[in-house]
Design a protein around this motif. Sequence first.
Motif, short mmCIF file in Angstrom:
data_model
loop_
_atom_site.label_atom_id
_atom_site.label_comp_id
_atom_site.label_asym_id
_atom_site.label_seq_id
_atom_site.Cartn_x
_atom_site.Cartn_y
_atom_site.Cartn_z
N ALA A 12 -5.73 3.33 -3.31
CA ALA A 12 -6.98 3.32 -4.07
C ALA A 12 -8.12 3.90 -3.25
CB ALA A 12 -7.32 1.89 -4.50
N ALA A 13 -8.03 3.78 -1.91
CA ALA A 13 -9.08 4.30 -1.02
C ALA A 13 -8.41 4.87 0.23
CB ALA A 13 -10.07 3.21 -0.66
N PRO A 14 -7.77 6.04 0.11
CA PRO A 14 -7.02 6.59 1.25
C PRO A 14 -7.93 6.98 2.41
CG PRO A 14 -7.18 8.20 -0.54
CD PRO A 14 -7.71 6.90 -1.07
N ASP A 15 -7.46 6.72 3.61
CA ASP A 15 -8.17 7.10 4.83
C ASP A 15 -7.53 8.39 5.35
OD1 ASP A 15 -9.17 7.41 7.38
OD2 ASP A 15 -9.06 5.29 7.89
N PRO A 16 -8.31 9.47 5.51
CA PRO A 16 -7.73 10.72 6.00
C PRO A 16 -7.00 10.57 7.33
CG PRO A 16 -9.95 11.08 5.18
CD PRO A 16 -9.74 9.60 5.20
N ALA A 17 -7.39 9.56 8.13
CA ALA A 17 -6.75 9.35 9.42
C ALA A 17 -5.28 8.97 9.28
CB ALA A 17 -7.49 8.28 10.21
N LEU A 18 -4.86 8.55 8.08
CA LEU A 18 -3.45 8.23 7.86
C LEU A 18 -2.56 9.44 8.12
CD1 LEU A 18 -3.65 6.10 4.58
CD2 LEU A 18 -2.90 5.29 6.83
N LEU A 19 -3.10 10.63 7.89
CA LEU A 19 -2.32 11.84 8.08
C LEU A 19 -1.98 12.08 9.55
CD1 LEU A 19 -4.24 14.17 5.60
CD2 LEU A 19 -1.97 13.16 5.27
N ARG A 48 5.28 -3.10 11.76
CA ARG A 48 4.47 -2.76 12.93
C ARG A 48 2.99 -2.86 12.56
NH1 ARG A 48 8.56 -3.50 14.98
NH2 ARG A 48 9.83 -2.14 16.33
N PHE A 49 2.17 -3.26 13.55
CA PHE A 49 0.72 -3.29 13.37
C PHE A 49 0.14 -2.03 13.99
CE2 PHE A 49 1.83 -7.82 13.16
CZ PHE A 49 1.24 -8.13 11.93
N VAL A 50 -0.72 -1.35 13.24
CA VAL A 50 -1.20 -0.03 13.61
C VAL A 50 -2.73 -0.03 13.72
CG1 VAL A 50 -1.18 2.41 13.00
CG2 VAL A 50 0.72 0.94 12.31
N ASN A 51 -3.24 0.56 14.80
CA ASN A 51 -4.68 0.77 14.94
C ASN A 51 -5.07 2.02 14.17
OD1 ASN A 51 -5.52 -1.36 16.83
ND2 ASN A 51 -4.16 -0.32 18.28
N LEU A 52 -6.06 1.90 13.28
CA LEU A 52 -6.49 3.07 12.51
C LEU A 52 -7.96 2.92 12.12
CD1 LEU A 52 -5.19 5.68 11.15
CD2 LEU A 52 -5.37 4.38 9.02
N SER A 53 -8.78 3.86 12.57
CA SER A 53 -10.20 3.92 12.18
C SER A 53 -10.91 2.60 12.43
CB SER A 53 -10.34 4.32 10.71
OG SER A 53 -9.72 5.56 10.45
N GLY A 54 -10.60 1.96 13.55
CA GLY A 54 -11.25 0.71 13.89
C GLY A 54 -10.69 -0.50 13.18
N ASN A 55 -9.67 -0.33 12.37
CA ASN A 55 -9.03 -1.44 11.67
C ASN A 55 -7.59 -1.59 12.13
OD1 ASN A 55 -11.25 -2.07 9.84
ND2 ASN A 55 -10.79 -0.10 8.88
N VAL A 56 -6.99 -2.71 11.78
CA VAL A 56 -5.57 -2.93 12.06
C VAL A 56 -4.83 -3.04 10.73
CG1 VAL A 56 -3.85 -4.44 13.11
CG2 VAL A 56 -6.06 -4.11 14.23
N LEU A 57 -3.79 -2.23 10.57
CA LEU A 57 -2.98 -2.24 9.37
C LEU A 57 -1.58 -2.76 9.69
CD1 LEU A 57 -3.78 1.34 7.97
CD2 LEU A 57 -5.17 -0.74 7.84
N ALA A 58 -0.97 -3.41 8.73
CA ALA A 58 0.43 -3.80 8.85
C ALA A 58 1.26 -2.79 8.07
CB ALA A 58 0.65 -5.20 8.29
#
Length: 419
Positions: A12-19, A48-58
């Motif tokens: 719903a709100a993709p972060d370009p950093a995912l690429l 896995r827990f991932v650092n992305l754009s100052g947030n942590v994603l599972a």
Amino acid sequence: MTTTRTLQITSAAPDPALLDLPWHLPLENWPANRLATLPRGISRHVVRFVNLSGNVLAAKEITEEFARREYGLLRLLRRLGLPAVEPLGIITGRTDKNGEDLDPVLLTRHLQFSLPYRAVFSQTMGPEPVMRLIDAQAVLMVRLHLSGFWWGDVSLSNTLFRRDAGAFAAYLVDAETGDLYDSLSRGQREHDLDLARTNIAGELMDLEAGGLLDEALDPVKTADAFIERYRTLWSELTAKEAFETDERWRVDARIRRLNDLGFDVGELNINTDVTGTSIEIQPKVVDAGHHRRRLLRLTGLDVEENQARRLLNDLDTYRAATDRQSVDEDVISHEWLARRFEPVVRAVPADLRGKLAPAEVFHEVLEHGWFISENQGRDVGIDEAVASYIRNVLVHRPDEQAVLGVDTQEMPVVIDPIA
């Protein structure tokens, strides 16, 4: 022969950093510099827990069918205001460097200050804290069932726990096997309860084998206690109650009991018999979060339910101590926020702010001040309590915002001889 697939991100709100993440690698092979150091619960999938754009994603590897199903269910649960992790997106079309297909990945936002149950039990816990955790699990399941969600795989492993003013708040973290209905039949609820009894007992036996369970706790009896807690809460929230017409005060008493449990009542079905001598009521419970919503309305603070109850109690105490009962509640609430809550939060050094959530720090400061006051036979002010708490308690806490792995033991009481 392999075919070329295109990486697709559904969000719903993709972060370009995912690429920029290494989607061409299986999650288990992701480099350490991409990962966050957080404890993982037991899972049938690679997580896995991932650092992305100052947030942590599972990130969880899972089949596309189940990824889309779980993503949709989590979005529905969040829309209903239920305690579940926030879904962020699905990554499909993954291939390795040889063009071989890799499983899709479901992305959720890491729930800050949350603990998987094995991290909670990483040090031996006594019976009382364990039962608080079991209570939180029971409240979660009742809330889900009231909203028509059939879990299908109830377990401590599929739950995350947050500290909540000496108790716990539980959040659903795995909805892969669940389904949402208008309402659940008794058979569906009983099926979930049977699974819960089996899974919780098994998980506690596993902890017992690893020496992480207090010897006074019996895994099977503890699992049975979960069932009893669920049934008691379910009955209080849904059961009909009959009484005589001259006992109308019991209508208000029922509402107050439900509010004390943290639930709001949307409406009451009230029936009288043909002779007009007795009344039967059945509440329609809206949702949990009674105190949480009141505190949010008054102060803008969004905290857990028991934390909200504790903060509201302190607000009421502040109002009485300043003899401001006649002043508008909104005015007093903002004054309390500026003079009580915010100074405590600001007093915590920057390097210690990842230890606990601010509302939990405030709760523990109040507890710490009360213990010192009782021990020294004098009223310890908030400033003294904060200084002593930071110096003697908070510095020894693990950092629950990032690296976890401790129990929920009673907060140590250190009597600080403040001059």
